[in-house]
Design an enzyme around this catalytic site. Structure first.
Site, PDB file in Angstrom:
ATOM      1  N   ASP A  98       0.870  -1.166   0.000  1.00  0.00           N
ATOM      2  CA  ASP A  98       0.000   0.000   0.000  1.00  0.00           C
ATOM      3  C   ASP A  98       0.911   1.221   0.000  1.00  0.00           C
ATOM      4  O   ASP A  98       1.799   1.347   0.844  1.00  0.00           O
ATOM      5  CB  ASP A  98      -0.879  -0.018   1.263  1.00  0.00           C
ATOM      6  CG  ASP A  98      -2.264   0.525   1.003  1.00  0.00           C
ATOM      7  OD1 ASP A  98      -2.366   1.594   0.383  1.00  0.00           O
ATOM      8  OD2 ASP A  98      -3.242  -0.110   1.449  1.00  0.00           O
ATOM      9  N   ASP A 194      -2.968   4.656  -2.463  1.00  0.00           N
ATOM     10  CA  ASP A 194      -4.016   5.214  -1.617  1.00  0.00           C
ATOM     11  C   ASP A 194      -4.453   6.604  -2.113  1.00  0.00           C
ATOM     12  O   ASP A 194      -3.588   7.458  -2.359  1.00  0.00           O
ATOM     13  CB  ASP A 194      -3.433   5.333  -0.203  1.00  0.00           C
ATOM     14  CG  ASP A 194      -4.456   5.651   0.852  1.00  0.00           C
ATOM     15  OD1 ASP A 194      -5.327   4.803   1.106  1.00  0.00           O
ATOM     16  OD2 ASP A 194      -4.387   6.752   1.428  1.00  0.00           O
ATOM     17  N   GLU A 236      -6.348   3.910  -6.162  1.00  0.00           N
ATOM     18  CA  GLU A 236      -7.654   4.124  -5.522  1.00  0.00           C
ATOM     19  C   GLU A 236      -8.186   5.453  -6.053  1.00  0.00           C
ATOM     20  O   GLU A 236      -7.652   6.516  -5.746  1.00  0.00           O
ATOM     21  CB  GLU A 236      -7.506   4.179  -3.999  1.00  0.00           C
ATOM     22  CG  GLU A 236      -8.859   4.217  -3.301  1.00  0.00           C
ATOM     23  CD  GLU A 236      -8.799   4.648  -1.839  1.00  0.00           C
ATOM     24  OE1 GLU A 236      -9.741   4.355  -1.109  1.00  0.00           O
ATOM     25  OE2 GLU A 236      -7.809   5.297  -1.438  1.00  0.00           O
ATOM     26  N   HIS A 312     -11.255  -2.776   3.233  1.00  0.00           N
ATOM     27  CA  HIS A 312     -11.168  -2.409   4.648  1.00  0.00           C
ATOM     28  C   HIS A 312     -11.944  -1.136   4.975  1.00  0.00           C
ATOM     29  O   HIS A 312     -11.995  -0.746   6.138  1.00  0.00           O
ATOM     30  CB  HIS A 312      -9.695  -2.234   5.021  1.00  0.00           C
ATOM     31  CG  HIS A 312      -9.063  -1.088   4.284  1.00  0.00           C
ATOM     32  ND1 HIS A 312      -8.865  -1.110   2.916  1.00  0.00           N
ATOM     33  CD2 HIS A 312      -8.628   0.120   4.690  1.00  0.00           C
ATOM     34  CE1 HIS A 312      -8.326   0.029   2.534  1.00  0.00           C
ATOM     35  NE2 HIS A 312      -8.170   0.799   3.593  1.00  0.00           N
ATOM     36  N   ASP A 313     -12.472  -0.465   3.971  1.00  0.00           N
ATOM     37  CA  ASP A 313     -13.233   0.770   4.209  1.00  0.00           C
ATOM     38  C   ASP A 313     -14.734   0.549   4.053  1.00  0.00           C
ATOM     39  O   ASP A 313     -15.503   1.511   4.187  1.00  0.00           O
ATOM     40  CB  ASP A 313     -12.815   1.851   3.196  1.00  0.00           C
ATOM     41  CG  ASP A 313     -11.369   2.297   3.373  1.00  0.00           C
ATOM     42  OD1 ASP A 313     -10.878   2.279   4.518  1.00  0.00           O
ATOM     43  OD2 ASP A 313     -10.746   2.662   2.368  1.00  0.00           O
TER      44      ASP A 313
HETATM   45  C1  GLC Z   1      -7.934   5.446   1.751  1.00  0.00           C
HETATM   46  C2  GLC Z   1      -7.815   4.238   2.633  1.00  0.00           C
HETATM   47  C3  GLC Z   1      -8.463   4.531   3.951  1.00  0.00           C
HETATM   48  C4  GLC Z   1      -7.743   5.688   4.588  1.00  0.00           C
HETATM   49  C5  GLC Z   1      -7.686   6.893   3.652  1.00  0.00           C
HETATM   50  C6  GLC Z   1      -6.660   7.861   4.110  1.00  0.00           C
HETATM   51  O1  GLC Z   1      -9.245   5.725   1.409  1.00  0.00           O
HETATM   52  O2  GLC Z   1      -8.344   3.117   1.986  1.00  0.00           O
HETATM   53  O3  GLC Z   1      -8.465   3.420   4.801  1.00  0.00           O
HETATM   54  O4  GLC Z   1      -8.378   6.049   5.763  1.00  0.00           O
HETATM   55  O5  GLC Z   1      -7.323   6.536   2.349  1.00  0.00           O
HETATM   56  O6  GLC Z   1      -5.371   7.334   3.943  1.00  0.00           O
END
Ligand code: GLC
Length: 534
Positions: A98, A194, A236, A312-313
Site C-alpha cells: 500500500d 491510496d 484508488e 477495509h473501508d
Molecule cells: C484510503 C484508505 C483509507 C484511509 C484513507 C486515508 O481511502 O483506503 O483506509 O483512511 O485513504 O489514507
C-alpha cells in the site's frame, strides 16, 4: 493487446491488524501472515495487497505513515517483512504494498522538521496557508489545522495527524520515487496507491480530486520508478469515470495498470447524500447499469478495472446487500460468481471467502475507526440521536470489515491467544470460520477457489465482450462472447423467486444451483447463480 500477469490475477487484501496474531498481543502481525501463506496458496490467489505495515502512530491504522522504510513495531520488523517476501515468493504469491503518498503522519520526520523549522526545505513538502478556506476533511470538520508556532494552517484531507503532502514540490516527488525504488529492489510486485486521485489538488480553488497535474505526476512516477518492470499498480480513484479510468490505465499513457473505482459502491448511500445516509436495499437495475457501463466503455486494451465488493473501508457485502442469515453462503456465492466472471482484476478482502459478516457493535465504546468516531462526535454535537448514529455505523462503518479474521470456532476465533483483541472477534465465529469452510466441500471457500482457478486458465475472462441481458429487475444476467466461445452468467440478487427463461443449454462452468430445475421451472430460486458455456 499485450497481456500481463495481473490480467490473470486474483488479488487478496490483507488488513494486517486483523489477519493473524503470532505474538499474543491481540493485534495481527507479519509473522502471523507468514504462518497463513499456505492457506492463501490453497485459495490460489496470485498476489497479496498488504494494507500498510509501515511505522505509524496508527491514528488511521497505518494510513498515517511516520517512516516509509521501517515496519511498525506491532507488526514486526524489516527482517519479518523480508521473510514474508521470500516465503510468499516460494509459494508464487506476490506482494503489493500500500503506497500512501497523498499524506504522511504528522510524526513523519519531514513534518516534524516542517513544523519546527519553517525555513527548512521540508516546510514546502506540506501545504501551509495563512487562512483556512472551506475545504472539509473526509473525517469530519475543517481540512485545516492551526499551527500556533508559525501562525499558519496546514491542510489535512483526512485526520489532523495526516498532513497532506505538497506534490508541487519536485524534491518531495523525487524522494517518493526513490523510496518506491527501494521497495521495488526488495522484491515487491507493485503498489496499491491510496487516494492517488488527490495528489494533483489545488487547495486554493478547493479542487481536491482529479486535479490538473495529477496525470503529469503519475507519468513522471512511471518514468522514475515503474518503467519496464511489469509491476501491478492500482490507483484508488473514488470519482473516476470510464474516461478518467482510461487516462490512468491505458497502457499507452504509462501511468497505472488499473483503477479501483467505487461507482457501484455508491449505491450503499442514498443518492447525492452524505456517506452516513446509507441504503441497504440493493438497487439492482442501477447496479446493472453501472457494471454494464464499466464493462463496455472501458474497451479491451484501452484501460483496466478492478472488481470488488469489499475492502477495509466498506461494510461486508453480505450484510449490506446479501443475506447474512438464511442465505449467507448462497448469496455469497451469487456475489462471487456475478463479479469474478466479468472483465477486470478481482480482489478478495480477507474473510470474504468464508462469508464473514458485519459486527453487531453495541455502542460507541466498541468503535475504533477514526472516521466513525469523528462522525459520531460531530453528529452528537449537531443533536442527532445516538441510536441513529449507531445504526449508520453498524450498517456501513469501516470497523465491520476490520474485526479479526475467523480461523476456528475456538477462543478468539484462533486469531490470537490474547484475552482481548484490538477489535472484538465476531461471536458468529463458532459457525463461520476457515476450519469449518475447509472441511465442507460445498462451502463458499471452494467457490472462490474455483473462480480464482478459472481466472488463471480462461482467456475469455479477459478477451470476451459483455452484453447485459434483459431480465426481471432483480436478476442480473449477462453474456460474454469471443469469436468462438459464448458464456451466459445468471444471478438472482434477491431472497425471492424470480421468473427466468433459460432458452439455451450448455455446460455448467460454476454455480450454486441445479440448472436443469431452472430450465424446467422457468424460475430462479433465491440467490441462484450459475455460468454456462453455451
Ligand atoms: C484510503 C484508505 C483509507 C484511509 C484513507 C486515508 O481511502 O483506503 O483506509 O483512511 O485513504 O489514507
Amino acid at each position: 493487446m499485450k497481456k500481463h500477469w495481473w490480467h490473470k490475477a486474483t488479488i487478496y487484501q490483507i488488513y494486517p491488524k486483523s489477519f493473524m496474531d503470532s505474538n499474543g498481543d491481540g493485534v495481527g502481525d507479519l509473522k502471523g501472515i507468514i504462518s497463513e501463506l499456505d492457506y492463501l496458496k490453497k485459495l490460489g490467489i496470485t498476489a497479496i495487497w498488504l494494507s500498510p505495515v509501515y511505522q505509524s502512530p496508527m491514528d488511521d491504522n497505518g494510513y498515517d505513515i511516520s517512516d516509509y522504510e521501517a515496519i511498525a513495531d506491532i507488526f514486526g520488523d524489516m527482517a519479518d517483512m523480508e521473510e514474508l517476501l521470500a516465503e510468499a515468493n516460494k509459494r508464487h504469491i506476490r506482494i503489493i504494498m500500500d503506497l500512501v503518498v497523498n499524506h504522511t503522519s504528522d510524526e513523519h520526520a519531514w513534518f516534524v522538521e516542517a513544523r519546527e523549522n519553517p525555513s527548512s526545505p521540508e516546510r514546502d513538502f506540506y501545504i501551509w496557508r495563512d487562512q483556512p478556506n472551506g475545504l472539509k476533511s473526509t473525517f469530519s470538520g475543517s481540512a485545516w489545522q492551526y499551527d500556533e508556532a508559525s501562525n499558519q494552517y496546514y491542510l489535512h484531507l483526512f485526520s489532523k495527524k495526516q498532513p497532506d503532502l505538497n506534490w508541487e514540490n519536485a524534491d518531495l516527488r523525487q524522494k517518493i520515487y526513490d523510496m518506491m525504488n527501494r521497495w521495488i529492489d526488495k522484491g515487491v510486485a507493485g503498489f496499491r496507491m491510496d487516494v492517488i486521485d488527490l495528489i494533483g489538488k489545488i487547495p486554493d480553488q478547493e479542487i481536491t480530486g482529479n486535479g490538473p497535474k495529477l496525470h503529469d505526476y503519475l507519468k513522471e512516477m512511471h518514468q522514475a520508478s515503474l518503467l519496464n518492470k511489469d509491476l501491478l499498480t492500482v490507483g484508488e480513484t473514488w470519482g473516476a469515470t470510464p474516461e478518467i479510468a482510461k487516462q490512468y490505465s491505458n497502457p499507452d499513457n504509462h501511468e497505472l495498470s488499473m483503477v479501483f473505482q467505487f461507482e457501484h459502491i455508491g449505491l450503499q448511500h442514498k443518492p447525492n447524500a452524505p456517506k452516513w445516509d446509507y441504503e441497504t436495499e440493493l438497487n439492482v437495475p442501477a447496479l446493472k447499469e453501472i457494471f454494464t457501463k464499466w464493462q463496455t466503455k472501458l474497451e479491451l486494451g484501452q484501460g483496466w478495472n478492478s472488481l470488488f465488493w469489499n475492502n477495509h473501508d466498506l461494510p461486508r457485502v453480505l450484510s449490506i446487500w446479501g443475506n447474512d442469515g438464511e442465505y449467507r453462503e448462497k448469496s455469497g456465492k451469487a456475489f462471487a460468481v456475478l463479479l469474478h466472471l466479468m472483465r477486470g482484476t478481482p480482489y478478495i478482502y480477507q474473510g470474504e471467502e468464508i462469508g464473514m459478516t458485519n459486527y453487531p457493535f453495541a455502542d460507541l465504546t466498541e468503535i475504533e475507526d477514526i472516521e466513525s468516531v469523528n462522525y459520531a462526535k460531530e453528529a452528537l454535537e449537531e443533536g442527532q440521536d445516538l441510536e441513529s448514529i449507531m445504526d449508520s455505523i453498524r450498517a456501513i462503518g469501516r470497523d465491520n470489515a476490520r474485526t479479526p479474521m475467523q480461523w476456528t470456532a475456538g477462543q478468539q476465533a484462533g486469531f490470537s491467544r490474547a484475552d482481548k483483541t484490538w477489535l472484538p472477534v465476531h461471536p458468529n465465529h463458532e459457525a463461520i470460520n476457515v476450519e469449518a469452510a475447509l472441511a465442507d466441500s460445498e462451502s463458499l471457500f471452494y467457490t472462490y477457489q474455483k473462480l480464482v482457478a478459472l481466472r488463471k486458465t480462461q482467456d475469455w475472462l479477459i478477451d470476451a465482450d459483455f452484453e447485459l441481458l434483459n431480465t426481471a429487475n432483480k436478476v442480473f444476467a449477462y453474456k460474454r462472447r469471443t469469436a468462438d466461445e459464448s458464456y451466459l452468467i445468471v444471478v438472482n440478487l434477491s431472497d425471492q423467486v424470480q421468473p427466468f427463461e433459460l432458452a439455451v443449454e450448455g455446460e455448467v462452468i460454476i454455480g450454486n444451483t441445479c440448472v436443469e430445475t431452472v430450465s424446467k421451472t422457468k424460475q430462479l430460486q433465491a440467490w441462484d447463480a450459475f455460468c454456462l458455456k453455451i
